[in-house]
Write an enzyme that holds these catalytic residues in place. Structure first.
Site, PDB file in Angstrom:
ATOM      1  N   CYS A  76       0.829  -1.213   0.000  1.00  0.00           N
ATOM      2  CA  CYS A  76       0.000   0.000   0.000  1.00  0.00           C
ATOM      3  C   CYS A  76       0.865   1.265   0.000  1.00  0.00           C
ATOM      4  O   CYS A  76       1.544   1.544  -0.973  1.00  0.00           O
ATOM      5  CB  CYS A  76      -0.981  -0.029   1.165  1.00  0.00           C
ATOM      6  SG  CYS A  76      -2.284   1.206   0.997  1.00  0.00           S
ATOM      7  N   HIS A 183      -3.954  -4.798  -0.060  1.00  0.00           N
ATOM      8  CA  HIS A 183      -3.544  -5.354   1.234  1.00  0.00           C
ATOM      9  C   HIS A 183      -3.615  -6.883   1.214  1.00  0.00           C
ATOM     10  O   HIS A 183      -4.681  -7.441   1.492  1.00  0.00           O
ATOM     11  CB  HIS A 183      -4.442  -4.812   2.346  1.00  0.00           C
ATOM     12  CG  HIS A 183      -4.157  -3.375   2.657  1.00  0.00           C
ATOM     13  ND1 HIS A 183      -3.100  -2.988   3.444  1.00  0.00           N
ATOM     14  CD2 HIS A 183      -4.767  -2.239   2.250  1.00  0.00           C
ATOM     15  CE1 HIS A 183      -3.075  -1.669   3.534  1.00  0.00           C
ATOM     16  NE2 HIS A 183      -4.067  -1.183   2.816  1.00  0.00           N
ATOM     17  N   GLU A 185      -2.592  -8.836   3.370  1.00  0.00           N
ATOM     18  CA  GLU A 185      -2.886  -9.302   4.740  1.00  0.00           C
ATOM     19  C   GLU A 185      -4.372  -9.268   5.050  1.00  0.00           C
ATOM     20  O   GLU A 185      -4.806  -9.792   6.080  1.00  0.00           O
ATOM     21  CB  GLU A 185      -2.077  -8.479   5.758  1.00  0.00           C
ATOM     22  CG  GLU A 185      -2.569  -7.058   6.050  1.00  0.00           C
ATOM     23  CD  GLU A 185      -2.155  -6.013   5.008  1.00  0.00           C
ATOM     24  OE1 GLU A 185      -1.704  -6.400   3.908  1.00  0.00           O
ATOM     25  OE2 GLU A 185      -2.314  -4.808   5.300  1.00  0.00           O
TER      26      GLU A 185
END
Lengths: 202, 252
Positions: A76, A183, A185
């Site tokens: 990001c 993202h 994650e």
């Protein structure tokens, strides 16, 4: 050992949890020796480009990051800071990638897009045109979660593309430097595959 | 293409899910993490956890819960309910929450929105508004979980909050909430068409068609529901397949 670079930006904890879920140990650190000796590095980030760069410069982490030889994954804001320049706060960034970081200009959606395209982009979008090992095992058009108002334009280092308002770089890669605008994650099993692929780079 | 989001909302009290009825597939529907995992596997795009715990001591359980959610769930989640300070938010974000939602405290102290967006970025600041259409045909802001009326128009408050740094609006219509007769189309459309940030529609979902309508005709960016998911009237996977058939962009 994987080191997550600690600086004044968010989502560090989420990245560490995601690595835990795929069975990878990591440390969060801004210690030069720990960063230099790590097998892999993750350069996360949620926040504003200008204070983030200032923080890195004050601690000379900017010089350290560009000198790294092991695989580095920017996430990001991390991707944006690895580019040359960002329109956010008119910020000179690390210059690892040549692409420029620009602010999205909102527009009305087409019929199939259903509704206005606002800024920031928040939500799940698909990625395609894969040219990196990061995306091994994924299908073109798989979905990832993104939250951002600025984007890196398409360029020679683009290794995955996304469309929002117009096509832009979902991922960049140059030598040992990898970066994703979304993202991983927070991108379900697709994101976990990307993180595993990064960890498995030899 | 960016897709429309389907967001189940879980009410939390003392660290447990309040509504979570009879899910044979999970061991403990009262455990927010188990329920969240189930929704995530069914295709939920995000999750909202609304803490309705009354006392401050028991709110500490929330931070522990956020940690568990963040370590187990691989999609984004928002935490709301009783948040009134920058310190509250820092603790939740540090422990892995992606966004927080603020409501009454932000109305009483709008500077809170600016402080939060300056400190953490507007992408993690969701302004929740409970709104009610009065006899005069206007939509007003309500506080304290809908118990306290204000004389403020919802459109005005939403616009001000976005200026202060709110990154998203979670709009709950009290007229529609619990009715299962569909979302409030007019106020959702009004906000979504005029604000530069995404609008999450909430309150009134009863059928799959209601979701289609709120995306197609009210231009909502996301739709939130609780009981229809908890009582298994609508399964998230089936809902998203239906929406895709109706030409609404969704993640399948």
């Amino acid at each position: 050992m994987i080191a997550i670079i600690k600086y004044n930006a968010g989502n560090v904890q989420s990245v560490q949890y995601a690595l835990q879920r795929i069975g990878a140990d990591s440390i969060v650190t801004d210690n030069v020796a720990e960063i230099t000796s790590a097998d892999k590095l993750i350069f996360p980030g949620v926040g504003h480009a200008s204070p983030a760069m200032q923080y890195l410069r004050e601690r000379k982490l900017d010089q350290l990051i560009i000198s790294l030889k092991q695989p580095v994954l920017g996430i990001c804001l991390g991707l944006q800071l690895m580019c040359k320049h960002s329109e956010e706060g008119n910020t000179q960034c690390l210059g690892i990638f040549d692409e420029a970081v620009k602010l999205f200009v909102p527009r009305e959606g087409t019929e199939s897009e259903v509704g206005k395209l606002k800024v920031p982009q928040i939500g799940w979008n698909n990625i395609y045109n894969f040219k990196s090992v990061l995306f091994d095992g994924l299908k073109e058009e798989d979905f990832v979660y993104a939250v951002h108002s600025y984007y890196a334009a398409l360029g020679n280092e683009t290794v995955a593309t996304t469309d929002y308002i117009h096509p832009y770089s979902a991922a960049l890669q140059k030598n040992n430097f990898y970066a994703v605008q979304f993202h991983p994650e927070k991108s379900g099993t697709v994101g976990e595959t990307i993180l595993k692929n990064f960890i498995n780079i030899s | 293409m960016l897709t429309k989001r389907i967001i189940p909302c879980l009410d939390i009290k003392d660290g447990r899910t309040v509504k979570g009825i009879n899910f044979e597939s999970i061991r403990d529907a009262g455990d927010p993490v188990e329920l969240a995992k189930l929704y995530s596997e069914q295709g939920a795009d995000e999750l909202v956890f609304l803490d309705i715990t009354a006392t401050i001591e028991k709110r500490k359980a929330l931070v522990e819960l956020v940690k568990r959610i963040a370590s187990d769930i691989n999609i984004p989640f928002t935490v709301g309910g009783g948040i009134s300070t920058v310190e509250d938010v820092a603790l939740l974000l540090q422990n892995g929450a992606d966004k927080v939602s603020v409501n009454t405290a932000a109305y009483k102290n709008p500077q809170l929105i600016k402080d939060l967006s300056d400190a953490f970025g507007s992408q993690c600041v969701v302004l929740a508004i409970d709104t009610k259409k009065e006899a005069d045909g206007q939509w007003y802001v309500y506080l304290d979980g809908g118990r306290t009326k204000t004389g403020t128009l919802t459109t005005g408050w939403a616009a001000k909050a976005v200026e202060l740094g709110a990154g998203e609006i979670l709009l709950t219509s009290m007229n529609n909430d619990g009715t299962r007769n569909g979302f409030a189309m007019d106020i959702t459309a009004q906000l979504s068409n005029t604000l530069p940030v995404p609008v999450i529609a909430s309150g009134g979902a009863g059928t799959m068609m209601h979701f289609k309508e709120v995306f197609q005709y009210a231009n909502a960016d996301a739709a939130l529901a609780a009981s229809i998911f908890h009582y298994k009237d609508i399964e998230i996977g089936s809902l998203k397949k239906y929406l895709a058939q109706q030409h609404i962009p969704v993640r399948l």
